[in-house]
Design an enzyme around this catalytic site. Structure first.
Site, mmCIF file in Angstrom:
data_model
loop_
_atom_site.group_PDB
_atom_site.id
_atom_site.type_symbol
_atom_site.label_atom_id
_atom_site.label_comp_id
_atom_site.label_asym_id
_atom_site.label_seq_id
_atom_site.Cartn_x
_atom_site.Cartn_y
_atom_site.Cartn_z
ATOM 1 N N CYS A 7 0.778 -1.474 0.054
ATOM 2 C CA CYS A 7 0.020 -0.203 -0.122
ATOM 3 C C CYS A 7 0.954 1.086 0.151
ATOM 4 O O CYS A 7 0.558 2.219 -0.590
ATOM 5 C CB CYS A 7 -1.047 -0.013 1.012
ATOM 6 S SG CYS A 7 -2.477 -1.072 1.156
ATOM 7 N N HIS A 46 -6.269 -2.255 -1.296
ATOM 8 C CA HIS A 46 -5.504 -3.264 -0.558
ATOM 9 C C HIS A 46 -6.367 -4.470 -0.647
ATOM 10 O O HIS A 46 -7.615 -4.316 -0.370
ATOM 11 C CB HIS A 46 -5.208 -2.761 1.139
ATOM 12 C CG HIS A 46 -4.863 -4.080 1.693
ATOM 13 N ND1 HIS A 46 -3.480 -4.313 1.774
ATOM 14 C CD2 HIS A 46 -5.364 -5.222 2.410
ATOM 15 C CE1 HIS A 46 -3.202 -5.408 2.601
ATOM 16 N NE2 HIS A 46 -4.277 -5.917 2.988
ATOM 17 N N HIS A 98 -0.336 -8.267 0.372
ATOM 18 C CA HIS A 98 -1.305 -7.656 -0.338
ATOM 19 C C HIS A 98 -0.958 -8.039 -1.571
ATOM 20 O O HIS A 98 -0.069 -8.545 -2.146
ATOM 21 C CB HIS A 98 -0.410 -6.249 -0.393
ATOM 22 C CG HIS A 98 -1.179 -5.195 -1.550
ATOM 23 N ND1 HIS A 98 -1.550 -3.790 -0.840
ATOM 24 C CD2 HIS A 98 -1.395 -5.103 -2.645
ATOM 25 C CE1 HIS A 98 -1.986 -3.311 -1.889
ATOM 26 N NE2 HIS A 98 -2.060 -3.859 -2.974
ATOM 27 N N HIS A 100 -0.450 -9.661 -5.225
ATOM 28 C CA HIS A 100 0.384 -9.397 -6.203
ATOM 29 C C HIS A 100 0.753 -10.405 -7.037
ATOM 30 O O HIS A 100 0.508 -11.637 -6.809
ATOM 31 C CB HIS A 100 1.855 -8.892 -5.320
ATOM 32 C CG HIS A 100 2.346 -9.806 -4.501
ATOM 33 N ND1 HIS A 100 1.846 -9.842 -3.118
ATOM 34 C CD2 HIS A 100 3.425 -10.744 -4.650
ATOM 35 C CE1 HIS A 100 2.624 -10.832 -2.728
ATOM 36 N NE2 HIS A 100 3.488 -11.281 -3.344
HETATM 37 P P1 5GP Z 1 5.662 -13.254 -2.028
HETATM 38 O O1 5GP Z 1 6.600 -14.222 -1.361
HETATM 39 O O2 5GP Z 1 4.617 -12.770 -1.020
HETATM 40 O O3 5GP Z 1 4.913 -14.092 -3.346
HETATM 41 O O4 5GP Z 1 6.321 -12.106 -2.904
HETATM 42 C C1 5GP Z 1 6.694 -10.787 -2.209
HETATM 43 C C2 5GP Z 1 7.672 -10.086 -3.061
HETATM 44 O O5 5GP Z 1 7.771 -8.897 -2.663
HETATM 45 C C3 5GP Z 1 9.117 -10.902 -2.941
HETATM 46 O O6 5GP Z 1 9.414 -11.142 -4.191
HETATM 47 C C4 5GP Z 1 9.914 -9.759 -2.282
HETATM 48 O O7 5GP Z 1 11.200 -9.732 -2.989
HETATM 49 C C5 5GP Z 1 9.159 -8.492 -2.579
HETATM 50 N N1 5GP Z 1 9.325 -7.186 -1.963
HETATM 51 C C6 5GP Z 1 9.111 -7.312 -0.371
HETATM 52 N N2 5GP Z 1 9.312 -6.146 0.244
HETATM 53 C C7 5GP Z 1 9.451 -5.343 -1.107
HETATM 54 C C8 5GP Z 1 9.853 -4.016 -1.121
HETATM 55 O O8 5GP Z 1 9.937 -3.315 -0.400
HETATM 56 N N3 5GP Z 1 10.218 -3.416 -2.442
HETATM 57 C C9 5GP Z 1 9.958 -4.296 -3.572
HETATM 58 N N4 5GP Z 1 10.218 -3.771 -4.744
HETATM 59 N N5 5GP Z 1 9.800 -5.796 -3.354
HETATM 60 C C10 5GP Z 1 9.754 -6.179 -2.272
HETATM 61 ZN ZN ZN Z 2 -1.821 -3.526 1.188
#
Ligand code: 5GP
Ligand code: ZN
Length: 114
Positions: A7, A46, A98, A100
């Site tokens: 967010c 969100h 969130h 993605h």
């Molecule tokens: P998940 O593991 O939830 O599928 O993916 C979360 C993704 O968010 C991960 O690939 C991680 O590297 C990325 N990520 C986490 N914090 C940040 C941030 O502050 N900035 C960016 N650009 N990516 C983030």
């Molecule tokens: Zn969010």
């Protein structure tokens, strides 16, 4: 959500390398890329995860996919190919609550999960 990092990125409170933005969604490079091209596409509003998508909010997911090809084109992988992944919950390894979509490409993506 005041404590949600995505967010805050959507609102511009935390910097990110944005590659696409409109009124409903934005896309930015992942901070820890797992491929030469690794962007995250998120709704600005969100939504915690895939479990939380409702009839009222589902349109934004269509909007994300309506622009995914354009984002891939901008990142140079539309022709070569790419993979879109969304992790939901702990067994899938979701780390940011969130919704993605990972857009990964720029190399042979290797063995497929499915
Ligand atoms: P998940 O593991 O939830 O599928 O993916 C979360 C993704 O968010 C991960 O690939 C991680 O590297 C990325 N990520 C986490 N914090 C940040 C941030 O502050 N900035 C960016 N650009 N990516 C983030
Ligand atoms: Zn969010």
């Amino acid at each position: 959500m005041s404590d949600c990092i995505f967010c805050k990125i959507a609102e511009g409170q935390i910097p990110a390398s944005k590659v696409y933005e409109d009124e409903l969604i934005c896309a930015f490079n992942d901070i820890s890329p797992q491929a030469p091209v690794h962007a995250l596409i998120i709704p600005k509003a969100h939504i915690a995860d895939a479990n939380s998508i409702t009839e009222q909010t589902a349109a934004v997911v269509g909007h994300i996919f309506a622009h995914a090809g354009e984002i891939a084109e901008k990142l140079g992988v539309a022709a070569s190919g790419y993979r879109i992944i969304s992790n939901c919950g702990s067994d899938a390894g979701q780390t940011v609550a969130h919704l993605h979509f990972h857009l990964l490409g720029g190399k042979d993506m290797g063995e497929k999960l499915v």
